[in-house]
Design a protein around this motif. Structure first.
Motif, short mmCIF file in Angstrom:
data_model
loop_
_atom_site.label_atom_id
_atom_site.label_comp_id
_atom_site.label_asym_id
_atom_site.label_seq_id
_atom_site.Cartn_x
_atom_site.Cartn_y
_atom_site.Cartn_z
N CYS A 9 -33.32 46.15 25.66
CA CYS A 9 -34.37 46.36 24.64
C CYS A 9 -34.45 47.92 24.12
N ARG A 40 -38.15 48.78 24.32
CA ARG A 40 -39.52 48.15 24.06
C ARG A 40 -38.98 46.68 23.64
N GLU A 42 -40.48 45.30 21.44
CA GLU A 42 -40.72 44.91 19.96
C GLU A 42 -39.32 44.83 19.33
N ASN A 43 -38.39 45.69 20.00
CA ASN A 43 -37.03 45.58 19.42
C ASN A 43 -36.51 44.37 19.38
N GLN A 45 -38.38 41.12 19.19
CA GLN A 45 -39.44 40.14 19.33
C GLN A 45 -39.11 39.00 18.43
N ASP A 46 -38.09 39.06 17.48
CA ASP A 46 -37.71 38.03 16.53
C ASP A 46 -36.54 37.48 17.27
N TYR A 181 -34.31 50.86 14.68
CA TYR A 181 -34.58 50.78 16.16
C TYR A 181 -34.30 51.73 17.14
N ASN A 309 -40.57 49.91 8.02
CA ASN A 309 -41.14 49.71 9.31
C ASN A 309 -41.95 50.73 10.04
N TRP A 311 -45.29 50.03 11.07
CA TRP A 311 -45.52 49.01 12.19
C TRP A 311 -44.76 49.67 13.51
N TRP A 312 -43.42 49.86 13.35
CA TRP A 312 -42.75 50.02 14.68
C TRP A 312 -42.79 51.27 15.13
#
Length: 336
Positions: A9, A40, A42-43, A45-46, A181, A309, A311-312
């Motif tokens: 992550c 994270r 989020e790294n 999430q896809d 990221y 990005n 949001w990140w």
């Protein structure tokens, strides 16, 4: 094929997980991550719903968590580490725990289950600074900060398990990574995100320290190449071939963003700041790998990613109290 990725992550680990799932459709990935400040969910999430991907929340220092994660795996790549020099100067104990003791736990389990391949991610910083020429894999290790020393400890522990027990270890030492990221504490993401907000860019010393820059995708492809073609017991330097002074990189970031150089703030240097890193990666080149992304192309892609990005990274800089405490501790007095 099932591969264990520790620290998946994090910055490089998440890019590696994404590469494996994209380009090796018959491979499964197990990701063991402690989710410290730079790890994270989020790294990836896809990738969360991919049936070939499994996430385990755990620490590489925990033998039980490592045993669960490594069960059924043939390969392992250890990205899990405390990685930031500046943070190691503020306190080194966590670095020793993860970068040395954690590696030992992983190697013990790899030995027990008979893993087919284990890659230990080391760093060019284990060599120390070099004024002229480049370090080869045979160069003497001379780490000059607590982070580099902890990585050298894990590096040599991995080699010891090859020499003593025959664990099929490959050790890689890469130059400075950059790309999507990356947590905004390192030079490029910190300066990009600061510049987007018209905040000062705190540049250490005279800004003429030299680093070789390696796009993260090139690094990940090199690791995949070594999983399939590398020789156990060997060390491989992975270099981008893009040596730049920090001031050059800073100015390039500002040009790409259309921001003025007046944002640059030269601040007091950090202790023991290595002047220049340089790797000779001809050993890996002879094996058949070459970097594909020129620095100018990779930097533009990286800057564009942070632009697109927010949001990140904005929640990190706005709402993560740990990041704010670190930033104030590291740069508050220097920028005052």
């Amino acid at each position: 094929m099932r591969i264990l990725v520790t620290g998946g992550c994090g910055f490089i680990g998440s890019n590696f997980v994404r590469l494996i799932l994209s380009e090796r459709p018959d491979w499964e990935v197990v990701n063991l991550d402690k989710l410290t400040y730079a790890g994270r969910l989020e790294n990836l999430q896809d990738m969360a719903d991919n049936p070939r991907y499994r996430f385990i929340h755990g620490d590489i220092c925990d033998p039980q968590a490592v045993a669960e994660a490594m069960r059924g795996c043939q390969f392992a790549v250890n990205f899990a580490a405390e990685t930031h020099v500046d943070r190691s100067l503020l306190g080194a104990s966590h670095f020793i725990d993860t970068d040395v003791k954690g590696v030992l736990v992983l190697l013990e389990e790899a030995r027990r289950v008979g893993l087919a391949r284990f890659i230990q991610i080391s760093t060019d910083e284990v060599y120390g600074s070099i004024e002229q020429g480049s370090f080869t894999e045979e160069s003497v290790l001379n780490p000059r900060n607590p982070y580099a020393a902890s990585k050298a400890g894990g590096d040599r522990m991995a080699y010891a398990y090859w020499a003593t027990y025959g664990v099929p270890v490959i050790i890689t030492r890469a130059s400075n990574n950059y790309g999507p990221y990356q947590y905004p504490e390192k030079l490029i993401p910190l300066f990009v995100t600061n510049a987007l907000r018209d905040e000062p860019l705190p540049l250490y010393g005279d800004g003429r320290n030299v680093r070789d820059w390696l796009f993260v995708e090139d690094h990940c492809r090199a690791l995949l190449f070594l999983l399939e073609h590398g020789q156990p017991g060997e060390v491989y330097n992975i270099a981008g071939g893009n040596e730049r002074e920090n001031i050059e990189v800073t100015r390039a970031v500002l040009r790409l963003l259309g921001k003025p150089e007046s944002l640059i703030r030269f601040v007091a240097d950090r202790p023991g700041h290595d002047r220049r890193y340089s790797l000779d990666a001809s050993k890996l080149h002879r094996l058949g790998w070459q970097p594909q992304v020129p620095f100018e192309v990779g930097l533009e892609r990286t800057v564009r990613w942070y632009v697109d990005n927010r949001w990140w990274w904005e929640p990190i800089k706005d709402h993560d109290g740990e990041f704010r405490r670190y930033y104030e501790l590291q740069y508050g007095a220097r920028l005052a």
